[in-house]
Design a protein around this motif. Structure first.
Motif, PDB file in Angstrom:
ATOM      1  N   PHE A  75      10.730 -46.162   8.411  1.00  0.00           N
ATOM      2  CA  PHE A  75      11.360 -46.354   9.716  1.00  0.00           C
ATOM      3  C   PHE A  75      10.341 -46.194  10.848  1.00  0.00           C
ATOM      4  O   PHE A  75      10.341 -46.947  11.818  1.00  0.00           O
ATOM      5  CB  PHE A  75      12.505 -45.362   9.905  1.00  0.00           C
ATOM      6  N   ALA A  76       9.502 -45.199  10.708  1.00  0.00           N
ATOM      7  CA  ALA A  76       8.495 -44.975  11.744  1.00  0.00           C
ATOM      8  C   ALA A  76       7.535 -46.161  11.848  1.00  0.00           C
ATOM      9  O   ALA A  76       7.162 -46.594  12.942  1.00  0.00           O
ATOM     10  CB  ALA A  76       7.723 -43.690  11.457  1.00  0.00           C
ATOM     11  N   THR A  77       7.135 -46.705  10.692  1.00  0.00           N
ATOM     12  CA  THR A  77       6.214 -47.851  10.706  1.00  0.00           C
ATOM     13  C   THR A  77       6.883 -49.089  11.296  1.00  0.00           C
ATOM     14  O   THR A  77       6.270 -49.848  12.051  1.00  0.00           O
ATOM     15  CB  THR A  77       5.731 -48.142   9.280  1.00  0.00           C
ATOM     16  N   ILE A  78       8.164 -49.282  10.946  1.00  0.00           N
ATOM     17  CA  ILE A  78       8.892 -50.424  11.520  1.00  0.00           C
ATOM     18  C   ILE A  78       9.007 -50.276  13.035  1.00  0.00           C
ATOM     19  O   ILE A  78       8.817 -51.248  13.798  1.00  0.00           O
ATOM     20  CB  ILE A  78      10.272 -50.556  10.866  1.00  0.00           C
ATOM     21  N   SER A  79       9.309 -49.073  13.495  1.00  0.00           N
ATOM     22  CA  SER A  79       9.372 -48.840  14.937  1.00  0.00           C
ATOM     23  C   SER A  79       8.023 -49.093  15.595  1.00  0.00           C
ATOM     24  O   SER A  79       7.935 -49.657  16.692  1.00  0.00           O
ATOM     25  CB  SER A  79       9.845 -47.408  15.214  1.00  0.00           C
ATOM     26  N   SER A  80       6.962 -48.692  14.910  1.00  0.00           N
ATOM     27  CA  SER A  80       5.627 -48.940  15.453  1.00  0.00           C
ATOM     28  C   SER A  80       5.341 -50.435  15.547  1.00  0.00           C
ATOM     29  O   SER A  80       4.777 -50.922  16.537  1.00  0.00           O
ATOM     30  CB  SER A  80       4.572 -48.260  14.574  1.00  0.00           C
ATOM     31  N   PHE A  81       5.746 -51.175  14.511  1.00  0.00           N
ATOM     32  CA  PHE A  81       5.520 -52.625  14.542  1.00  0.00           C
ATOM     33  C   PHE A  81       6.328 -53.272  15.666  1.00  0.00           C
ATOM     34  O   PHE A  81       5.839 -54.173  16.361  1.00  0.00           O
ATOM     35  CB  PHE A  81       5.903 -53.228  13.198  1.00  0.00           C
ATOM     36  N   ARG A  82       7.583 -52.835  15.844  1.00  0.00           N
ATOM     37  CA  ARG A  82       8.396 -53.392  16.934  1.00  0.00           C
ATOM     38  C   ARG A  82       7.742 -53.130  18.274  1.00  0.00           C
ATOM     39  O   ARG A  82       7.682 -54.018  19.147  1.00  0.00           O
ATOM     40  CB  ARG A  82       9.796 -52.767  16.905  1.00  0.00           C
ATOM     41  N   ALA A  83       7.242 -51.923  18.471  1.00  0.00           N
ATOM     42  CA  ALA A  83       6.590 -51.596  19.742  1.00  0.00           C
ATOM     43  C   ALA A  83       5.343 -52.441  19.948  1.00  0.00           C
ATOM     44  O   ALA A  83       5.104 -52.979  21.039  1.00  0.00           O
ATOM     45  CB  ALA A  83       6.250 -50.113  19.776  1.00  0.00           C
ATOM     46  N   ALA A  84       4.542 -52.605  18.886  1.00  0.00           N
ATOM     47  CA  ALA A  84       3.322 -53.402  19.007  1.00  0.00           C
ATOM     48  C   ALA A  84       3.639 -54.869  19.283  1.00  0.00           C
ATOM     49  O   ALA A  84       2.993 -55.531  20.103  1.00  0.00           O
ATOM     50  CB  ALA A  84       2.476 -53.267  17.735  1.00  0.00           C
TER      51      ALA A  84
END
Length: 462
Positions: A75-84
């Motif tokens: 979840f954290a990585t997906i959130s990071s990708f969305r932000a990027a």
């Protein structure tokens, strides 16, 4: 050699066990001397001994990551990708090359991170160095996910703020434009007031042939629009346009069947302009020019003022707001003259008239809006005509009159003006007047007529 071997494998204990317990002391001495000798010769051979080397414990096999930690990391990585990715989109408008490159690298790194998480879940036997996770606890994964969500929200807020700034700039520009327009309108209003009320009482600067002709053309367009609406209603109601045209003007030889609506157009024009040469155009029984007891300057100024005031209002709002005004009475009277109750009931039988009375102008009628606009145009033209000195005169040509290029114009485009009568050249005859003509001072605005026997005229010239 034994010491080097022991140092290489980081062992600290070497034990020697002798076969004969009686020679234990001698063997201990031999082992000590052999240990001291760091470089024994190849010819030295130790016999009768066993060497036991203690090796370090082997590493345990890699374990599958804790599922809960893995999900939090996902979840954290997906959130990071969305932000990027959101930062990448934001960097394109306006285009910021450095921000685009940075956001692109960040997005790619997060995609790699997702691939590592997948490999970790399936326990890849040869994990890459990237597969070393940085999440040591659930709380750390949650903290990182929240940080990326905050970055996402920050990017959204920045985009919204950029939109607000852009719209504020557009609003400020529109306000400046509105102020400029209002200032220009104020100047034009002052100029118009001075033109309408000149010091010497003269209005010739505003009144000209071109002004009247321009207003007349606008009036003709509105009348044609109403006539098209009326003809469409007749067609939908099953009316025969040939019979209608023959009832208006019998014994007219039309060039083709499509010319029958000209008779209906003439009926509308002449009916609406009836009484145009009277000062009391809106009143019943007012025929002929009435100038007795009226001061010319007063009459001209009053007519010009009414022309300007009526041109600035919406006729639909005027008639709905004051049903007892002169314009409303004019509309009611002209509507009763043109559209009698039997005709209206046939044309509008499918429309919702509610509690309306046939023969009365009613907003629910499909003819209401086009008729009010037509009446407003003719009312405005009448007020302008009575602002001239002398008053603009109106005329029409009777049927059977010879065609004159000075006072008449054929309403059929491309029609010729000469025909033949038993081999002799003669002027064509007027079938009926469609648009009346006007005389403004010494200038004549031609009436538009339909020529009778136009078919024979065209055949002769072809």
């Amino acid at each position: 050699m034994l010491q080097k071997f022991a140092l290489a494998f980081k062992t600290k204990t070497i034990e020697f066990f002798a076969d004969d317990e009686k020679e234990e002391d001698d063997e201990d001495k031999a082992s000590i001397s052999a240990a001291i000798d760091l470089d024994p010769g190849p010819e030295e051979i130790i016999t009768g001994q066993r060497v036991v080397v203690l090796k370090p414990d082997p590493l345990p096999p890699p374990r599958k990551p804790d599922p809960e930690t893995l999900i939090l990391a996902l979840f954290a990585t997906i959130s990071s990708f969305r932000a990027a990715y959101l930062h990448l989109q934001t960097a394109h408008s306006p285009l910021l090359p450095d921000a685009v490159r940075f956001a692109d690298r960040a997005a790619v790194s997060h995609l790699r991170r997702l691939s590592d998480l997948k490999d970790s879940y399936f326990q890849n036997p040869n994990p890459s160095p990237r597969q070393v996770f940085s999440f040591s606890s659930h709380l750390q994964a949650q903290v990182q996910e929240n940080q990326h969500l905050l970055r996402t929200f920050d990017a959204v807020v920045n985009r919204l703020q950029s939109d607000i700034d852009r719209k504020d700039a557009e609003s400020a520009a529109l306000k400046r434009s509105l102020w400029d327009i209002e200032a220009a309108n104020s100047k034009l209003a002052k100029r118009l007031d001075r033109a309408c009320a000149p010091p010497d009482g003269k209005v010739e600067a505003l009144l000209s042939i071109g002004v009247f002709d321009s207003v007349l053309k606008d009036t003709c367009r509105v009348v044609h629009r109403f006539t098209r609406c009326l003809v469409d209603l007749m067609k939908r109601s099953g009316w025969s346009l040939d019979l209608v045209a023959n009832s208006i003007y019998p014994n007219v030889d039309y060039a083709k069947a499509g010319h029958c609506p000209y008779a209906i157009l003439s009926y509308i024009y002449l009916g609406m302009f009836r009484g145009f040469d009277s000062e009391g155009f809106s009143r019943e029984g007012s025929d002929g020019i009435g100038l007795d007891g009226i001061d010319v300057n007063t009459r001209r100024m009053n007519s010009l003022t009414q022309f300007i005031e009526h041109s600035a209002v919406d006729p639909l709002e005027l008639i709905s707001g004051s049903s007892s005004c002169d314009f409303a009475k004019f509309c009611e009277r002209k509507y009763r003259q043109l559209i009698h109750p039997g005709m209206e009931s046939t044309l509008c039988r499918n429309s919702d008239h509610g509690e309306s009375v046939w023969g009365t102008l009613w907003p629910s009628s499909p003819l209401y809006e086009p008729f009010v606009n037509m009446a407003s145009s003719i009312w405005t033209l009448h007020k302008l005509a009575w602002a001239y000195d002398p008053v603009v005169e109106i005329f029409q040509v009777a049927g059977g009159t010879e065609f004159s290029m000075v006072y008449m114009e054929s309403i059929v485009r491309g029609a010729v003006t000469m025909g033949s009568d038993h081999g002799k050249k003669s002027r064509p005859k007027v079938g009926f007047t469609v648009v009346p003509g006007f005389r403004v001072g010494k200038t004549v605005i031609q009436s538009r007529v339909y020529l009778n026997g136009l078919k024979e005229v065209v055949q002769f010239h072809v």
